[in-house]
Motif scaffolding. Structure first.
Motif, short mmCIF file in Angstrom:
data_model
loop_
_atom_site.label_atom_id
_atom_site.label_comp_id
_atom_site.label_asym_id
_atom_site.label_seq_id
_atom_site.Cartn_x
_atom_site.Cartn_y
_atom_site.Cartn_z
N ASP A 156 0.80 -1.26 -0.24
CA ASP A 156 0.02 -0.12 -0.15
C ASP A 156 1.04 0.86 -0.29
OD1 ASP A 156 -1.22 2.26 0.76
OD2 ASP A 156 -2.40 0.70 1.87
N SER B 138 -0.70 4.09 -0.22
CA SER B 138 -1.04 5.41 -0.97
C SER B 138 -1.20 6.73 0.02
CB SER B 138 -2.87 5.05 0.05
OG SER B 138 -2.79 4.34 0.77
N GLY C 160 -1.73 2.54 -5.81
CA GLY C 160 -2.14 4.20 -4.90
C GLY C 160 -1.51 4.43 -5.94
N ASN D 152 -3.58 5.73 -8.57
CA ASN D 152 -4.86 5.24 -7.80
C ASN D 152 -4.73 4.00 -9.25
OD1 ASN D 152 -5.46 7.55 -6.80
ND2 ASN D 152 -6.72 8.27 -7.96
N SER E 61 -5.08 6.83 -4.27
CA SER E 61 -6.09 5.71 -2.92
C SER E 61 -5.49 4.34 -3.00
CB SER E 61 -7.82 6.21 -3.63
OG SER E 61 -7.58 4.76 -5.35
N THR E 62 -7.07 3.24 -2.51
CA THR E 62 -6.40 2.25 -1.99
C THR E 62 -6.90 1.06 -2.76
OG1 THR E 62 -5.72 3.04 -0.19
CG2 THR E 62 -5.58 0.82 -0.21
N LEU F 23 -7.05 -1.62 -3.56
CA LEU F 23 -6.42 -2.53 -3.52
C LEU F 23 -6.67 -4.21 -3.67
CD1 LEU F 23 -4.35 -3.73 -0.68
CD2 LEU F 23 -6.76 -4.69 1.16
N SER G 73 -1.47 -3.09 4.25
CA SER G 73 -1.53 -1.92 4.09
C SER G 73 -2.77 -1.15 4.79
CB SER G 73 -3.69 -2.49 3.96
OG SER G 73 -3.92 -1.42 2.81
N THR H 22 -10.23 0.67 -1.85
CA THR H 22 -11.58 2.02 -2.36
C THR H 22 -11.54 2.13 -3.42
OG1 THR H 22 -9.35 2.75 -3.00
CG2 THR H 22 -9.92 3.62 -1.09
#
Length: 225
Positions: A26, A28, A68, A71, A95-96, A98, A132, A137
């Motif tokens: 992650d 982000s 991230g 995005n 953002s995340t 995932l 994370s 997201t």
């Protein structure tokens, strides 16, 4: 990655059994500051520990997926033997996604395993570490989580969702087999985490394919089920 042999060249030069290890990290915006600095320090420790291990440097293969930036989920480090691994520098923004990261990791794993099979090189069960500090997201993350969970249940991968402070352990747990839970990282002990990961995948790389291993969490991690 300049000067590092391509995948085909690495497989031709080194026919040792492999343990694939892919990291979904992650990056982000919420990881900015001390978190991303500590994560980068941990990746450097991971590189150093793998290269210092005479078994792991030949038998562990590493890939890194970063989520991230813009995005998106992106491959930061294509598959490379530990002896050639160079820790990338991760920058935090975005953002995340995932779910997209999990899907990309599974795709990269299948592609790498196919390359190993084509070369007649044996491999042990791959490791997937998902790190994370927040919540997914992307809209279809639950479908991607189910795909990763199925891979864990079917023993196609050993999955370790790892929650940094602030992460939703409930949603991270969806990426793992039922009852396996989530690893919770205390503080910013990324360096210790990656030294443990290096030692663990090194042990796995010395085992015969299909051998069951008992893996203990290090002191800076608790398991939440």
């Amino acid at each position: 990655m300049n000067g590092i042999p391509g995948l085909e060249a690495q497989l031709e030069e080194n026919t040792s059994q492999r343990t694939p290890c892919i990291l979904v990290l992650d990056a982000s915006s919420s990881m900015d500051g001390k978190r991303i600095q500590s994560l980068n320090d941990g990746l450097m420790a991971f590189e150093e520990a793998l290269k210092a291990d005479p078994v792991a440097r030949n038998r562990v293969a590493v890939s890194i997926v970063c989520i991230g930036r813009d995005n998106l989920a992106q491959v930061m480090t294509p598959w490379t033997d530990a002896m050639h691994f160079q820790a990338p520098t991760i920058y935090a923004n975005g953002s995340t996604p995932l779910g997209a990261g999990a899907r990309l990791a599974l795709s990269e794993l299948e592609s790498y395993k196919a390359s190993l099979r084509n070369m007649g090189i044996p491999y042990t069960r791959p490791w997937v570490l998902i790190v994370s500090d927040g919540e997914p997201t992307d809209a279809d993350w639950e479908d991607a989580a189910e795909e990763m969970r199925t891979a864990a249940v079917d023993k196609k991968a050993i999955v370790f969702p790892l929650a940094v402070e602030g992460a939703s352990t409930e949603k991270l747990a969806a990426f793992n087999a039922p009852g396996k839970g989530v690893l919770r990282l205390h503080g910013l002990a990324f360096r210790e985490l990656f030294v443990w990961l290096s030692a663990s995948v090194s042990s796995a790389s010395q085992a015969a394919a299909g051998t069951k291993m008992q893996i203990e969490a290090p002191r800076m991690i608790t398991i939440e089920t």
